[in-house]
Design an enzyme around this catalytic site. Structure first.
Site, mmCIF file in Angstrom:
data_model
loop_
_atom_site.group_PDB
_atom_site.id
_atom_site.type_symbol
_atom_site.label_atom_id
_atom_site.label_comp_id
_atom_site.label_asym_id
_atom_site.label_seq_id
_atom_site.Cartn_x
_atom_site.Cartn_y
_atom_site.Cartn_z
ATOM 1 C CB SER A 72 14.418 81.629 -2.525
ATOM 2 O OG SER A 72 15.018 82.985 -1.696
ATOM 3 C CB THR A 104 18.512 83.124 3.036
ATOM 4 O OG1 THR A 104 19.279 84.151 2.268
ATOM 5 C CG2 THR A 104 19.496 81.881 3.547
ATOM 6 C CG ASP A 105 17.516 86.469 -0.941
ATOM 7 O OD1 ASP A 105 18.261 86.888 0.270
ATOM 8 O OD2 ASP A 105 18.136 86.678 -1.972
ATOM 9 C CB THR A 116 22.959 80.843 -1.081
ATOM 10 O OG1 THR A 116 22.721 82.170 -1.667
ATOM 11 C CG2 THR A 116 24.401 80.730 -0.602
HETATM 12 N N1 DAS Z 1 19.961 83.464 -3.792
HETATM 13 C C1 DAS Z 1 19.295 84.068 -2.563
HETATM 14 C C2 DAS Z 1 18.332 82.932 -2.678
HETATM 15 O O1 DAS Z 1 18.128 82.051 -3.211
HETATM 16 C C3 DAS Z 1 20.153 84.056 -1.426
HETATM 17 C C4 DAS Z 1 20.436 82.773 -0.460
HETATM 18 O O2 DAS Z 1 19.859 81.730 -0.723
HETATM 19 O O3 DAS Z 1 20.876 83.090 0.743
HETATM 20 O O4 DAS Z 1 17.429 83.456 -1.826
#
Ligand code: DAS
Length: 340
Positions: free
Chosen positions: A61, A94-95, A15
């Site tokens: 991710s 973040t995931d 993100t």
């Molecule tokens: N799309 C998700 C990721 O890439 C969410 C994020 O990054 O916040 O993990």
């Protein structure tokens, strides 16, 4: 280290590099914006440090896993063995950030800080949090580079610096989406300074799987069973003929399971199937003495590790050829008494 620290930034998507149709659009594509362009949006970054960068991956991710983690870990290790940079920053989604951070802790032996960061809002959003998080990650990494203990993997998000292996995503919407368990944050970072508030210690198994890094073997698949009240033994029974060498049960509370699951887990656990019991509680601890785990003594308690971190550690242990006793001793280090 010079007054002007040299920081290398590796972009992997997420993100933080996401692009939406407008500043208020909920929808966006992760990993669309190149790392160099992302850094351009961080006002004053070049006054803070001498920055170099590269883009390694460009996806969310949710699409990263062991294959990409090996590539990332090899790159981190190679950079860490060069005389420059002074520290490495990784932008990430973040995931699955917590798994990637734990993986790097387990397979790398970095001689400099590795600070991962991310964002909850895409780069094109109103009040995107990515630029501040990158700025803070750079400042944190430069601060950590001045210490001996700072040679390891950390996550810097929303003003907090977290030991990488303890990092947990605890919220899927807010900017304060990360915490550290069991120890809490290692520090706080403002626009001007890094303050140490906790331990900088790396995981009890830090660098244990470094010998695998060159070969980067595919990791054995580890199954996962999430229990819900009244589920009976069914969710576990379906794994019986799966051929998996490892299974993680996300049990209740401190690792309890319905009697049917507990009995079946006891029957299924053996040398050709290692079963680790973790918990579905976000900040949970499973000890061998937790009632159900003790009754089924062939099972391994996950200690402080949540199901996804347990699965990661178990798959690395299986890849390294550890037997049941070796794996049991490995997990035990995640709830052991302090030793000299
Ligand atoms: N799309 C998700 C990721 O890439 C969410 C994020 O990054 O916040 O993990």
């Amino acid at each position: 280290m010079s007054e002007h620290p040299r920081i290398h930034i590796i972009g992997t998507g997420g993100t933080i590099a996401g692009q939406g149709g407008s500043p208020t659009d909920e929808a966006y594509e992760p990993g669309r914006i190149d790392t160099a362009e992302l850094l351009d949006a961080v006002e004053g970054l070049n006054r803070r440090a001498e920055i170099s960068s590269e883009s390694l991956f460009s996806s969310g991710s949710e699409d990263l896993g062991p294959e990409q983690w090996w590539t990332l870990a090899q790159r981190v290790q190679a950079l860490s063995e060069k005389s420059d940079p002074d520290a490495i920053v990784i932008t990430h989604g973040t995931d699955t950030l917590e798994e990637a951070a734990f993986f790097l802790d387990l397979v790398c032996r970095p001689a400099k800080p590795v600070v991962m960061t991310a964002a909850m809002r895409p780069a094109t959003a109103l009040s995107a949090d990515g630029p501040a998080n990158i700025d803070q990650a750079v400042l944190a990494s430069a601060g950590l580079a001045r210490t001996r203990e700072g040679r390891g993997v950390f996550v810097s998000m929303n003003g907090l610096v977290l030991p990488g292996w303890q990092t947990l995503k605890t919220n899927s919407l807010g900017l304060g989406a990360f915490g550290a368990f069991p120890g809490g944050p290692a520090g706080r970072v403002t626009r001007s300074r890094l303050m140490q508030t906790g331990s900088l210690a790396q995981s009890p198994a830090r660098g244990d799987f470094h010998a695998l890094l060159k070969k980067a073997p595919p990791l054995p698949k580890v199954g996962m069973v999430l229990l819900n009240a009244g589920c009976g033994a069914e969710p576990l029974a379906v794994w019986r003929a799966s051929g998996c060498a490892g299974l993680v049960i996300a049990g209740f509370g401190a690792g309890t399971m319905p009697s049917g699951v507990c009995d079946l887990a006891h029957q299924m656990a053996g040398d050709d199937l290692i079963i680790v019991v973790s918990t579905r509680v976000g900040e949970g601890t499973v000890l061998p003495e937790s009632a159900r785990v003790r009754r089924a003594s062939g099972l391994i308690a996950a200690g402080f590790l949540n199901p996804q971190k347990s699965a990661l550690l178990l798959s690395l242990a299986l890849a390294a050829g550890l037997d049941r006793d070796g794996i049991s001793a490995l997990f035990e280090r995640f709830y052991a008494a302090p030793q000299d």
